[in-house]
Design an enzyme around this catalytic site. Sequence first.
Site, PDB file in Angstrom:
ATOM      1  N   LYS A 162       2.572   1.749   1.775  1.00 47.47           N
ATOM      2  CA  LYS A 162       1.989   2.538   0.684  1.00 47.47           C
ATOM      3  C   LYS A 162       2.888   3.759   0.508  1.00 47.47           C
ATOM      4  O   LYS A 162       2.627   4.848   1.048  1.00 47.47           O
ATOM      5  CB  LYS A 162       0.544   2.926   1.040  1.00 47.47           C
ATOM      6  CG  LYS A 162      -0.261   3.449  -0.132  1.00 47.47           C
ATOM      7  CD  LYS A 162      -1.726   3.528   0.242  1.00 47.47           C
ATOM      8  CE  LYS A 162      -2.549   4.295  -0.770  1.00 47.47           C
ATOM      9  NZ  LYS A 162      -2.666   3.663  -2.076  1.00 47.47           N
TER      10      LYS A 162
HETATM   11  N1  PPE Z   1      -3.190  -2.001  -4.193  1.00 46.03           N
HETATM   12  C1  PPE Z   1      -2.600  -0.847  -4.596  1.00 46.03           C
HETATM   13  C2  PPE Z   1      -1.308  -0.916  -5.290  1.00 46.03           C
HETATM   14  C3  PPE Z   1      -3.236   0.371  -4.332  1.00 46.03           C
HETATM   15  O1  PPE Z   1      -2.633   1.499  -4.718  1.00 46.03           O
HETATM   16  C4  PPE Z   1      -4.476   0.385  -3.689  1.00 46.03           C
HETATM   17  C5  PPE Z   1      -5.183   1.682  -3.414  1.00 46.03           C
HETATM   18  C6  PPE Z   1      -5.064  -0.835  -3.301  1.00 46.03           C
HETATM   19  C7  PPE Z   1      -4.379  -2.014  -3.573  1.00 46.03           C
HETATM   20  C8  PPE Z   1      -6.361  -0.902  -2.552  1.00 46.03           C
HETATM   21  O2  PPE Z   1      -6.219  -0.388  -1.262  1.00 46.03           O
HETATM   22  P1  PPE Z   1      -7.429   0.299  -0.483  1.00 46.03           P
HETATM   23  O3  PPE Z   1      -7.657   1.647  -1.078  1.00 46.03           O
HETATM   24  O4  PPE Z   1      -6.954   0.389   0.912  1.00 46.03           O
HETATM   25  O5  PPE Z   1      -8.604  -0.590  -0.640  1.00 46.03           O
HETATM   26  N2  PPE Z   1      -4.931   2.718  -4.346  1.00 46.03           N
HETATM   27  C9  PPE Z   1      -5.198   4.074  -3.972  1.00 46.03           C
HETATM   28  C10 PPE Z   1      -4.564   5.061  -4.904  1.00 46.03           C
HETATM   29  C11 PPE Z   1      -5.141   5.169  -6.261  1.00 46.03           C
HETATM   30  C12 PPE Z   1      -4.508   6.295  -7.023  1.00 46.03           C
HETATM   31  O6  PPE Z   1      -4.603   6.288  -8.270  1.00 46.03           O
HETATM   32  O7  PPE Z   1      -3.951   7.214  -6.406  1.00 46.03           O
HETATM   33  C13 PPE Z   1      -6.698   4.310  -3.777  1.00 46.03           C
HETATM   34  O8  PPE Z   1      -7.513   3.549  -4.264  1.00 46.03           O
HETATM   35  O9  PPE Z   1      -7.025   5.291  -3.095  1.00 46.03           O
END
Ligand code: PPE
Length: 330
Positions: A162
């Site tokens: 990330k």
């Molecule tokens: N894919 C991506 C590309 C992604 O950024 C997130 C979280 C997820 C999947 C889901 O991951 P999780 O939060 O562990 O379930 N995206 C983060 C950032 C959003 C933003 O705009 O900044 C979030 O949801 O916190």
Amino acid sequence: MATSPFAQVRFIWQNGRFVPFDQAQVHLLSHVLHYGSGWFEGIRCYRTPDGPAIFRLHEHIERLISSCKIFRAEIPYSYHDLCQASLDIVRANAFDSCYIRPLVYRGLGTLGVNPLNSPIEVAIAAWPWGKYLGAEAEEQGVDVCVSSWRRPGPRVYPANAKAVGGYLNSQLIKMEAVMSGYAEGIALDELGNLSEGSGENLFLVYEGTLFTPPISASILPGVTRATVITLAEDLGIPVRKELLPRGLLYTCDEMFLTGTAAEVTPVRSVDRLPVGAGEPGPITRRLIAEFQALATGQKPDRHGWLTPVPTASLPFEPVGPPADPQAVLQ
Ligand code: PPE
């Protein structure tokens, strides 16, 4: 102008100190600003009957450490320090519920692509963050499209990191979708399999089974994705993680997106075709209810996913002097 989402933020934890909001700064020549060399998390803290509690804190901090490892960034704080600082920043700002943003970044050292001569710094911010995909998203579902942008393949970029720089791809997906009137875009991987949204993982329900793309489809392995898989198993819903063709988007019975910010958001149409009946389906609704009940402490925490924010003693010793210990720790 809309009120700043940060209006209620008093302190940001930066390199071991509680820094007042206005003073939380980086130098313009920091490596991260030029080359995207940063790694971050998004974590939610929910209001529960027993006070604020952070949802799956340990899994998020573990993923942050893994993201940094891929890029050879040694975090100058321990896993325990990062967990504790995440709890402390909620308390320092007196939030009931909030979004927490830990960020590890390469600061001021040298410029040039080689990142190894720039120091690793850490900040943890928190602010109130409401519904990510719009106020009515959970009730009505959102409209999405398939993006013309792809997720980078494994030869190009490690999707399980990330990393700040990776979000330029997400921004292209998001802008294209929003400018065409959609809430979100679904990206395919480089082979054309379904991957994920710009900031969410993707789930489909087809003939009673829950499907989600595997980690080999250029996805971020989401903590909410893992949560939903466990909840579905608890509820006796079969789950399959496998490569999925784009066509299934148009014939599935239900669809939803998951993420810390988005939580579980139903999708009601894709490329202007209705998903199922064009409204959140029964399996999606059950999973939303179960997710919300566990995250907000309405149901017993049977999986140990909540870490309460301590309100009494504060065991963590900041590495430097707190900016204003009286204000922070009362
Ligand atoms: N894919 C991506 C590309 C992604 O950024 C997130 C979280 C997820 C999947 C889901 O991951 P999780 O939060 O562990 O379930 N995206 C983060 C950032 C959003 C933003 O705009 O900044 C979030 O949801 O916190």
